[in-house]
Scaffold this motif. Structure first.
Motif, PDB file in Angstrom:
ATOM      1  N   PHE A   1      66.938  13.366 -18.106  1.00  0.00           N
ATOM      2  CA  PHE A   1      66.493  14.664 -17.622  1.00  0.00           C
ATOM      3  C   PHE A   1      65.026  14.818 -17.978  1.00  0.00           C
ATOM      4  O   PHE A   1      64.415  13.949 -18.613  1.00  0.00           O
ATOM      5  N   PHE A   2      64.424  15.946 -17.568  1.00  0.00           N
ATOM      6  CA  PHE A   2      62.997  16.183 -17.725  1.00  0.00           C
ATOM      7  C   PHE A   2      62.724  16.677 -19.140  1.00  0.00           C
ATOM      8  O   PHE A   2      62.448  17.847 -19.378  1.00  0.00           O
ATOM      9  N   ASP A   3      62.808  15.745 -20.128  1.00  0.00           N
ATOM     10  CA  ASP A   3      62.610  16.117 -21.519  1.00  0.00           C
ATOM     11  C   ASP A   3      61.123  16.132 -21.858  1.00  0.00           C
ATOM     12  O   ASP A   3      60.266  15.950 -20.989  1.00  0.00           O
ATOM     13  N   TYR A   4      60.797  16.368 -23.136  1.00  0.00           N
ATOM     14  CA  TYR A   4      59.389  16.512 -23.533  1.00  0.00           C
ATOM     15  C   TYR A   4      58.575  15.271 -23.179  1.00  0.00           C
ATOM     16  O   TYR A   4      57.480  15.366 -22.615  1.00  0.00           O
ATOM     17  N   GLU A   5      59.111  14.103 -23.496  1.00  0.00           N
ATOM     18  CA  GLU A   5      58.373  12.875 -23.223  1.00  0.00           C
ATOM     19  C   GLU A   5      58.184  12.679 -21.726  1.00  0.00           C
ATOM     20  O   GLU A   5      57.105  12.262 -21.273  1.00  0.00           O
ATOM     21  N   ALA A   6      59.220  12.983 -20.948  1.00  0.00           N
ATOM     22  CA  ALA A   6      59.105  12.857 -19.500  1.00  0.00           C
ATOM     23  C   ALA A   6      58.080  13.835 -18.942  1.00  0.00           C
ATOM     24  O   ALA A   6      57.341  13.524 -18.008  1.00  0.00           O
ATOM     25  N   LYS A   7      58.000  15.030 -19.531  1.00  0.00           N
ATOM     26  CA  LYS A   7      57.070  16.049 -19.041  1.00  0.00           C
ATOM     27  C   LYS A   7      55.627  15.717 -19.376  1.00  0.00           C
ATOM     28  O   LYS A   7      54.733  15.839 -18.540  1.00  0.00           O
ATOM     29  N   TYR A   8      55.375  15.330 -20.635  1.00  0.00           N
ATOM     30  CA  TYR A   8      54.009  15.300 -21.129  1.00  0.00           C
ATOM     31  C   TYR A   8      53.475  13.918 -21.483  1.00  0.00           C
ATOM     32  O   TYR A   8      52.317  13.774 -21.827  1.00  0.00           O
ATOM     33  N   MET A   9      54.339  12.903 -21.407  1.00  0.00           N
ATOM     34  CA  MET A   9      53.886  11.563 -21.773  1.00  0.00           C
ATOM     35  C   MET A   9      54.100  10.562 -20.646  1.00  0.00           C
ATOM     36  O   MET A   9      54.148   9.361 -20.860  1.00  0.00           O
ATOM     37  N   GLY A  10      54.254  11.068 -19.429  1.00  0.00           N
ATOM     38  CA  GLY A  10      54.274  10.214 -18.252  1.00  0.00           C
ATOM     39  C   GLY A  10      55.563   9.469 -18.005  1.00  0.00           C
ATOM     40  O   GLY A  10      55.586   8.541 -17.177  1.00  0.00           O
ATOM     41  N   ALA A  11      56.650   9.858 -18.687  1.00  0.00           N
ATOM     42  CA  ALA A  11      57.911   9.127 -18.525  1.00  0.00           C
ATOM     43  C   ALA A  11      58.752   9.710 -17.386  1.00  0.00           C
ATOM     44  O   ALA A  11      59.954   9.879 -17.506  1.00  0.00           O
ATOM     45  N   SER A  12      58.108  10.030 -16.284  1.00  0.00           N
ATOM     46  CA  SER A  12      58.821  10.534 -15.110  1.00  0.00           C
ATOM     47  C   SER A  12      57.921  10.379 -13.896  1.00  0.00           C
ATOM     48  O   SER A  12      56.702  10.189 -14.009  1.00  0.00           O
ATOM     49  N   ARG A  13      58.539  10.473 -12.726  1.00  0.00           N
ATOM     50  CA  ARG A  13      57.778  10.539 -11.475  1.00  0.00           C
ATOM     51  C   ARG A  13      57.899  11.953 -10.929  1.00  0.00           C
ATOM     52  O   ARG A  13      58.981  12.533 -10.908  1.00  0.00           O
ATOM     53  N   GLU A  14      56.790  12.503 -10.485  1.00  0.00           N
ATOM     54  CA  GLU A  14      56.758  13.841  -9.912  1.00  0.00           C
ATOM     55  C   GLU A  14      56.299  13.694  -8.460  1.00  0.00           C
ATOM     56  O   GLU A  14      55.152  13.366  -8.195  1.00  0.00           O
ATOM     57  N   ILE A  15      57.217  13.905  -7.547  1.00  0.00           N
ATOM     58  CA  ILE A  15      56.961  13.635  -6.126  1.00  0.00           C
ATOM     59  C   ILE A  15      56.680  14.946  -5.410  1.00  0.00           C
ATOM     60  O   ILE A  15      57.545  15.835  -5.349  1.00  0.00           O
ATOM     61  N   CYS A  16      55.469  15.081  -4.887  1.00  0.00           N
ATOM     62  CA  CYS A  16      55.064  16.313  -4.206  1.00  0.00           C
ATOM     63  C   CYS A  16      54.401  15.963  -2.869  1.00  0.00           C
ATOM     64  O   CYS A  16      53.426  15.211  -2.848  1.00  0.00           O
ATOM     65  N   PRO A  17      54.924  16.464  -1.748  1.00  0.00           N
ATOM     66  CA  PRO A  17      56.080  17.354  -1.686  1.00  0.00           C
ATOM     67  C   PRO A  17      57.385  16.588  -1.896  1.00  0.00           C
ATOM     68  O   PRO A  17      57.459  15.385  -1.654  1.00  0.00           O
ATOM     69  N   ALA A  18      58.398  17.280  -2.367  1.00  0.00           N
ATOM     70  CA  ALA A  18      59.695  16.656  -2.604  1.00  0.00           C
ATOM     71  C   ALA A  18      60.240  16.091  -1.306  1.00  0.00           C
ATOM     72  O   ALA A  18      60.160  16.732  -0.252  1.00  0.00           O
ATOM     73  N   PRO A  19      60.782  14.874  -1.333  1.00  0.00           N
ATOM     74  CA  PRO A  19      61.298  14.244  -0.111  1.00  0.00           C
ATOM     75  C   PRO A  19      62.648  14.831   0.306  1.00  0.00           C
ATOM     76  O   PRO A  19      63.707  14.227   0.119  1.00  0.00           O
ATOM     77  N   LEU A  20      62.600  16.030   0.856  1.00  0.00           N
ATOM     78  CA  LEU A  20      63.784  16.745   1.283  1.00  0.00           C
ATOM     79  C   LEU A  20      63.728  16.978   2.788  1.00  0.00           C
ATOM     80  O   LEU A  20      62.672  16.858   3.407  1.00  0.00           O
ATOM     81  N   THR A  21      64.854  17.332   3.356  1.00  0.00           N
ATOM     82  CA  THR A  21      64.849  17.731   4.757  1.00  0.00           C
ATOM     83  C   THR A  21      64.167  19.093   4.872  1.00  0.00           C
ATOM     84  O   THR A  21      64.021  19.830   3.888  1.00  0.00           O
ATOM     85  N   GLU A  22      63.766  19.435   6.072  1.00  0.00           N
ATOM     86  CA  GLU A  22      63.132  20.745   6.274  1.00  0.00           C
ATOM     87  C   GLU A  22      64.082  21.871   5.898  1.00  0.00           C
ATOM     88  O   GLU A  22      63.673  22.866   5.273  1.00  0.00           O
TER      89      GLU A  22
END
Length: 331
Positions: free
Chosen positions: A236-257
């Protein structure tokens, strides 16, 4: 608002999120200066309240804040502030305490009212406020320090896995995903290190989607969505994932309209339902059956250049200078 008015960008706080708040506040102050606004940086922490005045080739000068009227004296001149931009994450800037202070002394500020911030920041109170509104919410149990509980009772009601988290904390401090009943004690103890109330929430299977919502003089608007994809070793989006680059943040989110519109409309509806103002960020889980489950609201979201809301703003085609100006002048 007159561009010559004094704006205090207030950061710091009394919680574990102080360091993050300082980074966010300095970013906001820089963008507002670029927009031609007269900005003062104000630090609030357990050691005291002061305005930080830059000095060439020397550490910043600390000018104490008079708490009677939130003014300060700089080079013998009394400086008063026409508006405040609160960028404190956690206590006292995100839970309504600082907002109530400014309301009492009559200084306008950007963001949710003290009443709104109080229950929006508390995860359990916020969900309780939304329970009869048609909002999709995961099942949960609230515990206060000293309450009795049993793993059998919790698992029997919520199943596994569950998330254990402080009810009034942020930045994922004290948050644990629990897959085994025998791990509940450690998770509950970790959450209680951050506050006196916690929430145990049934884990919803799906994709984490975040949405920024803001109000300006033209109404309430949703920003482009971001999908959070935790990296290896992070469920999940824990502290390390949020602030130490241990996640991918995709913008815009690849969703249907249809999915995008559904979540944005839900975010705007919740914003209005709670009586929010200024800028907030909401976190959702888009479940496997297509329902956006509301997780929490961040009354003062992170605002460094790499934070989620600035990414959304850039994707919307706005500069942070123009965006912050519209939010500040919109109230």
């Amino acid at each position: 608002m007159n561009t010559s008015d004094n704006i205090a960008v207030v950061y710091g706080g009394y919680s574990s999120e102080l360091e993050i708040s300082v980074k966010s506040g300095k970013s906001v102050a820089g963008w507002l200066r670029n927009a031609g606004r007269n900005v003062y940086e104000v630090m609030l922490c357990k050691e005291g309240w002061w305005a930080e005045i830059p000095q060439e080739n020397a550490p910043a000068l600390r000018c104490p804040i008079d708490k009677n009227d939130f003014s300060c004296t700089i080079d013998g001149r009394r400086v008063r502030f026409d508006k405040v931009f609160i960028i404190i994450h956690g206590d006292p800037g995100e839970n309504g305490r600082l907002q109530a202070y400014f309301e009492l002394i009559g200084i306008p500020y950007v963001g949710c009212s003290s009443r709104c911030a109080t229950f929006a920041f508390d995860k359990y109170a916020c969900k309780t406020y939304l329970r009869d509104s048609g909002t999709w919410l995961a099942d949960d149990i609230m515990l206060r320090r000293g309450d009795s509980w049993s793993a059998e009772q919790i698992v029997g009601r919520l199943g596994l896995p569950v998330f254990v988290k402080p009810s009034d904390g942020g930045s994922s401090f004290g948050v644990t995903k629990v897959k085994r009943a025998e791990d509940l004690t450690e998770a509950i103890e970790a959450a209680f290190k951050e506050g006196d109330t916690l929430i145990i929430e049934k884990a919803v299977t799906g994709r984490e989607i975040d949405c920024g919502v803001y109000a300006d003089s033209h109404g309430v608007h949703a920003l482009p969505l971001i999908e959070i994809v935790p990296g290896p070793g992070h469920e999940f989006f824990d502290y390390e994932a949020k602030y130490m680059g241990a996640s991918r943040e995709i913008c815009p989110a690849p969703l249907t309209e249809d999915e995008t519109v559904l979540i944005q409309k839900e975010a705007v509806r919740i914003f209005r339902r709670l009586g929010c103002s200024g800028l907030v960020r909401m976190d959702f889980i888009l479940s496997t059956d297509g329902k956006p489950y509301f997780l929490e609201i961040n009354p003062n979201p992170g605002m460094t250049a790499a934070s989620l809301v600035p990414q959304m703003v850039r994707k919307a085609g706005m500069t942070m200078e123009d965006f912050l100006t519209s939010v500040i002048d919109g109230r």
